[in-house]
Design a protein around this motif. Structure first.
Motif, short mmCIF file in Angstrom:
data_model
loop_
_atom_site.label_atom_id
_atom_site.label_comp_id
_atom_site.label_asym_id
_atom_site.label_seq_id
_atom_site.Cartn_x
_atom_site.Cartn_y
_atom_site.Cartn_z
N HIS A 141 2.67 6.92 1.29
CA HIS A 141 2.34 7.15 -0.12
C HIS A 141 2.22 5.79 -0.79
O HIS A 141 3.18 5.02 -0.81
N VAL A 142 1.06 5.48 -1.31
CA VAL A 142 0.80 4.20 -1.95
C VAL A 142 0.89 4.36 -3.45
O VAL A 142 0.26 5.24 -4.03
N VAL A 143 1.71 3.53 -4.07
CA VAL A 143 1.80 3.48 -5.53
C VAL A 143 0.90 2.32 -5.93
O VAL A 143 1.32 1.16 -5.93
N ALA A 144 -0.35 2.65 -6.19
CA ALA A 144 -1.37 1.61 -6.38
C ALA A 144 -1.37 1.02 -7.78
O ALA A 144 -1.70 -0.14 -7.96
N ASN A 145 -1.04 1.82 -8.76
CA ASN A 145 -1.13 1.35 -10.15
C ASN A 145 0.18 1.62 -10.87
O ASN A 145 0.72 2.72 -10.79
N GLY A 146 0.67 0.64 -11.57
CA GLY A 146 1.90 0.82 -12.33
C GLY A 146 3.13 0.61 -11.46
O GLY A 146 3.05 0.11 -10.35
N GLY A 191 4.19 -4.25 8.68
CA GLY A 191 3.78 -5.58 8.23
C GLY A 191 3.22 -6.43 9.35
O GLY A 191 2.21 -7.12 9.18
N ARG A 192 3.86 -6.35 10.52
CA ARG A 192 3.36 -7.12 11.66
C ARG A 192 2.00 -6.62 12.11
O ARG A 192 1.13 -7.42 12.47
N GLN A 193 1.79 -5.32 12.09
CA GLN A 193 0.50 -4.76 12.50
C GLN A 193 -0.62 -5.20 11.54
O GLN A 193 -1.70 -5.58 11.98
N VAL A 194 -0.35 -5.13 10.25
CA VAL A 194 -1.37 -5.53 9.27
C VAL A 194 -1.64 -7.03 9.40
O VAL A 194 -2.79 -7.46 9.39
N ALA A 195 -0.59 -7.83 9.56
CA ALA A 195 -0.77 -9.27 9.69
C ALA A 195 -1.52 -9.64 10.97
O ALA A 195 -2.20 -10.67 11.01
N GLY A 196 -1.42 -8.82 12.00
CA GLY A 196 -2.08 -9.11 13.27
C GLY A 196 -3.52 -8.66 13.36
O GLY A 196 -4.17 -8.84 14.39
N GLN A 197 -4.05 -8.07 12.30
CA GLN A 197 -5.45 -7.64 12.32
C GLN A 197 -6.37 -8.85 12.36
O GLN A 197 -6.00 -9.95 11.97
N ASN A 198 -7.59 -8.62 12.81
CA ASN A 198 -8.58 -9.70 12.91
C ASN A 198 -9.04 -10.22 11.55
O ASN A 198 -9.64 -11.28 11.46
N PHE A 199 -8.79 -9.45 10.51
CA PHE A 199 -9.16 -9.89 9.17
C PHE A 199 -7.97 -9.66 8.24
O PHE A 199 -7.14 -8.80 8.49
N SER A 200 -7.88 -10.45 7.22
CA SER A 200 -6.83 -10.27 6.23
C SER A 200 -7.38 -9.46 5.07
O SER A 200 -8.50 -9.72 4.61
N PRO A 201 -6.61 -8.50 4.57
CA PRO A 201 -7.06 -7.77 3.38
C PRO A 201 -7.29 -8.74 2.23
O PRO A 201 -6.50 -9.66 2.00
N THR A 202 -8.41 -8.55 1.54
CA THR A 202 -8.78 -9.49 0.48
C THR A 202 -8.60 -8.91 -0.92
O THR A 202 -8.72 -9.64 -1.90
N ASN A 203 -8.34 -7.62 -1.01
CA ASN A 203 -8.10 -7.01 -2.32
C ASN A 203 -7.20 -5.78 -2.14
O ASN A 203 -6.85 -5.43 -1.01
N LYS A 204 -6.86 -5.16 -3.22
CA LYS A 204 -5.93 -4.03 -3.17
C LYS A 204 -6.47 -2.88 -2.32
O LYS A 204 -5.74 -2.30 -1.52
N ASN A 205 -7.75 -2.59 -2.43
CA ASN A 205 -8.32 -1.47 -1.67
C ASN A 205 -8.29 -1.72 -0.17
O ASN A 205 -7.97 -0.82 0.61
N THR A 206 -8.62 -2.94 0.26
CA THR A 206 -8.60 -3.21 1.70
C THR A 206 -7.16 -3.28 2.21
O THR A 206 -6.89 -2.92 3.36
N LEU A 207 -6.22 -3.71 1.36
CA LEU A 207 -4.81 -3.71 1.76
C LEU A 207 -4.31 -2.27 1.93
O LEU A 207 -3.65 -1.95 2.92
N ILE A 208 -4.64 -1.41 0.99
CA ILE A 208 -4.23 0.01 1.09
C ILE A 208 -4.83 0.63 2.35
O ILE A 208 -4.14 1.35 3.08
N ARG A 209 -6.09 0.37 2.61
CA ARG A 209 -6.75 0.91 3.80
C ARG A 209 -6.06 0.41 5.07
O ARG A 209 -5.77 1.17 5.98
N ALA A 210 -5.78 -0.90 5.13
CA ALA A 210 -5.13 -1.47 6.31
C ALA A 210 -3.73 -0.89 6.50
O ALA A 210 -3.34 -0.53 7.62
N LEU A 211 -2.96 -0.78 5.43
CA LEU A 211 -1.61 -0.21 5.52
C LEU A 211 -1.65 1.23 6.02
O LEU A 211 -0.89 1.62 6.92
#
Length: 123
Positions: free
Chosen positions: A15-20, A94-114
């Protein structure tokens, strides 16, 4: 901020608390009633609920909600991340997201990666 529940042989969706921020009523509406109540129903009477003792988890309104839903909170010391099992999951995520070939560049790509990496983590 993200929230998830784990148990032997199962887990909730991430569950992502994206805003607030997560305040007491939002915690009730978005976490306790949507996720924890269903988890408790699936487990039955032996369900024990453990949270991380964050301030928003400790209000009287939260306790009233848990009581009304028949959810028993496990007694847990505050600020004890080293003995809280979900902390191992957050570390793995956190380790899985950090080990991806690309780093999330904004909130939407971070949410998708997580979300994608959470779903890939083994039970």
């Amino acid at each position: 901020m993200v929230w998830a529940g784990i148990m032997i042989n199962g887990r909730t969706c991430l569950h992502v608390v994206a805003n607030g921020t997560m305040m007491g009523q939002r915690y009730i509406d978005e976490v306790l009633l949507l996720h924890v109540r269903l988890f408790r129903g699936a487990v039955g009477d032996k369900f024990g609920f453990m949270d991380d003792s964050a301030t928003c988890h400790r209000t009287l309104t939260i306790q009233d909600c848990l009581d009304s839903e028949g959810i028993q909170r496990l007694v847990w010391s505050a600020r004890s991340p080293d003995i809280n099992p979900i902390e191992n999951m957050w570390d793995a995520l956190g380790r899985q997201v950090a080990g991806q070939n690309f780093s999330p560049t904004n909130k939407n790509t971070l949410i998708r990666a997580l979300t994608e990496e959470w779903d890939k983590l083994p039970q």
